[in-house]
Structure formats: C-alpha cells, structure tokens
Design a protein around this motif. Sequence first.
Motif, mmCIF file in Angstrom:
data_model
loop_
_atom_site.group_PDB
_atom_site.id
_atom_site.type_symbol
_atom_site.label_atom_id
_atom_site.label_comp_id
_atom_site.label_asym_id
_atom_site.label_seq_id
_atom_site.Cartn_x
_atom_site.Cartn_y
_atom_site.Cartn_z
ATOM 1 N N LEU A 30 10.490 -5.815 -7.507
ATOM 2 C CA LEU A 30 11.244 -4.556 -7.465
ATOM 3 C C LEU A 30 12.205 -4.406 -8.640
ATOM 4 N N VAL A 33 11.713 -0.735 -10.437
ATOM 5 C CA VAL A 33 11.444 0.502 -9.689
ATOM 6 C C VAL A 33 12.513 1.541 -10.035
ATOM 7 N N ASP A 34 12.107 2.810 -10.060
ATOM 8 C CA ASP A 34 12.973 3.885 -10.554
ATOM 9 C C ASP A 34 14.065 4.345 -9.602
ATOM 10 N N VAL A 37 14.740 1.353 -2.869
ATOM 11 C CA VAL A 37 13.665 1.422 -1.879
ATOM 12 C C VAL A 37 14.054 0.640 -0.636
ATOM 13 N N ASP A 41 9.162 2.703 2.802
ATOM 14 C CA ASP A 41 8.952 3.550 1.625
ATOM 15 C C ASP A 41 7.598 3.244 0.999
ATOM 16 N N ILE A 43 5.528 3.023 -2.658
ATOM 17 C CA ILE A 43 5.790 2.798 -4.081
ATOM 18 C C ILE A 43 4.472 2.869 -4.848
ATOM 19 N N ASN A 45 2.528 0.691 -7.546
ATOM 20 C CA ASN A 45 2.500 -0.658 -8.079
ATOM 21 C C ASN A 45 1.676 -0.680 -9.357
ATOM 22 N N TYR A 49 4.426 -4.984 -10.172
ATOM 23 C CA TYR A 49 5.769 -4.407 -10.200
ATOM 24 C C TYR A 49 5.757 -3.008 -9.608
ATOM 25 N N ALA A 50 6.714 -2.729 -8.731
ATOM 26 C CA ALA A 50 6.913 -1.369 -8.243
ATOM 27 C C ALA A 50 7.542 -0.579 -9.389
ATOM 28 N N ILE A 51 6.860 0.474 -9.821
ATOM 29 C CA ILE A 51 7.384 1.250 -10.947
ATOM 30 C C ILE A 51 7.993 2.578 -10.510
ATOM 31 N N ARG A 52 7.659 3.011 -9.274
ATOM 32 C CA ARG A 52 8.166 4.305 -8.820
ATOM 33 C C ARG A 52 8.184 4.341 -7.300
ATOM 34 N N ARG A 53 9.277 4.853 -6.736
ATOM 35 C CA ARG A 53 9.312 5.150 -5.301
ATOM 36 C C ARG A 53 8.677 6.515 -5.137
#
Length: 115
Positions: A30, A33-34, A37, A41, A43, A45, A49-53
């Motif tokens: 995480l 992530v933008d 989270v 939630d 996301i 991936n 890596y989580a790059i965006r919720r």
Amino acid sequence: MCLGVPGRILSIEGLVAEVDFWGVRKAIRLDIVDAPVASGDYILNHVGYAIRRIPLEEVAETLALYEALIRLAERDDLMARDVRGEIAAGGSSAGSALQAAGGEPGGGEIGGGDV
C-alpha cells in the motif's frame, strides 16, 4: 501498456493488504496508493502495489469493464489467458465478482473463494 487489476481489500496489516482477485488472495503493498484505504475498499493493483483506490461509485463499472475485456479477448491472447488462469485457480468466475460488488457499500469478496 500496463494493466491494473481490480481487487477487494480483505484486511490490512501495516502497509500490506490481503486482497481478493476473483477468489485469488494476494499480499499487496500500500506504499503508493493514491488515497487512504480500508478493508472492503477496491483497489487497482499493478505488480504487487495498490496504485489507486477505486471510488465506490466506480466499482461495478470497473469490474464490468474488466469482465468484458476477458470475454472479448482472443483465446490466444497471453494476458487474457493469464487472467483466466488466475480466475480458474481461485475456483470462481468473474461474473460472481460483478454480482458481489453490486454497487453496495463495501461490495462483496470478489468470487468469495479461498486459495
């Protein structure tokens, strides 16, 4: 082109989340992530890596788009074959993911299966 794969956060410990991708559970970082989270939630991936919720109002549309990409891809498409393999390994279908999200707060586990 890179593909961000949508998944639902099951739990978080520090900067690592357990995320469900159509029944396949993976540890996802995480760090980048933008937005903040929480469990439940969704996301996007990319390479672990989580790059965006994914905002709640976009979850059902995002899952439907991903499912459509899988359906429309040719059988010999390597990316589609890999996605199908991950879904099969989880013992569920992408269709159940869309039903699970249903636009409800927190959605449901994608596919709901354990790996």
